[in-house]
Scaffold this active site. Structure first.
Site, PDB file in Angstrom:
ATOM      1  N   SER A   1      35.285 -37.576   3.610  1.00  0.00           N
ATOM      2  CA  SER A   1      36.613 -37.132   3.173  1.00  0.00           C
ATOM      3  C   SER A   1      36.477 -35.841   2.371  1.00  0.00           C
ATOM      4  O   SER A   1      35.954 -34.857   2.881  1.00  0.00           O
ATOM      5  CB  SER A   1      37.295 -38.258   2.387  1.00  0.00           C
ATOM      6  OG  SER A   1      38.689 -38.072   2.332  1.00  0.00           O
TER       7      SER A   1
ATOM      8  N   HIS B   1      40.202 -45.181   7.382  1.00  0.00           N
ATOM      9  CA  HIS B   1      39.615 -44.038   6.689  1.00  0.00           C
ATOM     10  C   HIS B   1      38.276 -44.403   6.052  1.00  0.00           C
ATOM     11  O   HIS B   1      37.356 -43.582   6.017  1.00  0.00           O
ATOM     12  CB  HIS B   1      40.590 -43.526   5.629  1.00  0.00           C
ATOM     13  CG  HIS B   1      40.166 -42.225   5.010  1.00  0.00           C
ATOM     14  ND1 HIS B   1      40.077 -41.054   5.735  1.00  0.00           N
ATOM     15  CD2 HIS B   1      39.793 -41.913   3.735  1.00  0.00           C
ATOM     16  CE1 HIS B   1      39.672 -40.071   4.934  1.00  0.00           C
ATOM     17  NE2 HIS B   1      39.489 -40.578   3.725  1.00  0.00           N
TER      18      HIS B   1
END
Length: 283
Positions: free
Chosen positions: A102, A236
């Site tokens: 990320s 995610h």
């Protein structure tokens, strides 16, 4: 009793607060791991046991959290990447690979750019996860207020997401998350004027709400040394549930040190590759 030299321990080096150094007996390569926004070096605490013994893990600890709680968060990507690159100096006696998830993907990329200008530095691979190439910007608007920060945590379901809702713990955790989001809000790099000369592998979950699979392919635009996209089941934070598979694939790229191998693992029709078979990691 003399400790086993091959047992890895993540002990903070007070002289180098930027890293949790998981030492190994005879390392041939160092893997530098960058956490997500609001994250800490602890998210990589189990990785050494899943990687080959010759790979030594350096987990980055951003300021403004845990043992660095009294330090201000980095105000810009330039400040953060410059500081990490400088702190890596004593560890560049071995080749390094970089992994970021990320926000950590962007930090790892910026450090890779800087290492090109460090004499003697040998960067062998860049591994990114859960984020598209930085010059394309943030797909989802970056939240800065408390309500928006909490909503982003709920949507992504990150590690220990429940702690942000806790009345006491939230007060400790939100400032670092806010600081990292503020950094990302101001991070708007131009398209790369010069591409990297190291292979880039982009990992992601097939149900990531903020980084669709197609976004992972955009990392091909930042390198001249080859790009791969590897998709695993999950959202995610797929790397929590799929850690064993992810580390197996990383191991296949790090042993021998990561380099393109078209004959063994060329891209599939859509440019993506499955996790490869590797030698067993250490126990």
């Amino acid at each position: 009793m003399t400790p086993d030299p091959d047992v890895r321990a993540a002990r903070p080096d007070l002289r180098v607060p930027w890293f949790r150094h998981h030492r190994t007996g005879r390392p041939r390569l160092r893997l530098v791991c960058f956490p997500h926004a609001g994250g800490t070096a602890a998210v990589y605490r189990t990785w050494p046991q899943g990687l080959p013994e010759e790979v030594e893990v350096l987990a980055v600890q951003y300021p403004g959290r845990q043992d660095r709680l009294t330090e201000p968060c980095a105000r810009s990507m330039t400040e953060l990447a410059d500081a990490v690159t400088a702190a890596l100096g004593p560890f560049l006696d071995l080749p390094v690979a970089l992994f970021g998830h990320s926000m950590g993907s962007a930090v790892a990329y910026e450090v890779a750019l800087r290492l090109r200008r460090v004499p003697g530095a040998r960067t062998v691979a860049l591994f990114v996860s859960g984020r598209r190439a930085p010059h394309l910007g943030n797909r989802v608007p970056v939240a800065l207020d408390d309500a928006g920060l909490l909503e982003s945590v709920r949507r992504l379901g990150g590690p220990d997401a429940w702690a942000y809702e806790h009345p006491d713990m939230g007060d400790l955790l939100l400032p670092s998350l806010r600081g990292d989001h503020r950094l990302l809000h101001g991070y708007r790099p131009d398209p790369p004027a010069e591409r990297l000369r190291v292979p880039v592998t982009a990992y992601g979950g097939d149900r990531d709400p903020v980084c669709p699979v197609g976004d992972l392919d955009t990392w091909a635009e930042v390198t001249d040394a080859g790009h791969r996209t590897v998709v695993l089941p999950g959202g995610h934070f797929y790397l929590r549930e799929r850690e064993e598979e992810l580390l197996a694939h990383l191991s296949s790229r790090l042993t021998p040190p990561a380099r393109p191998d078209p004959a063994r693992a060329g891209p599939l029709r859509d440019g993506r590759v499955p996790p490869a078979e590797v030698s067993p990691p250490r126990g």
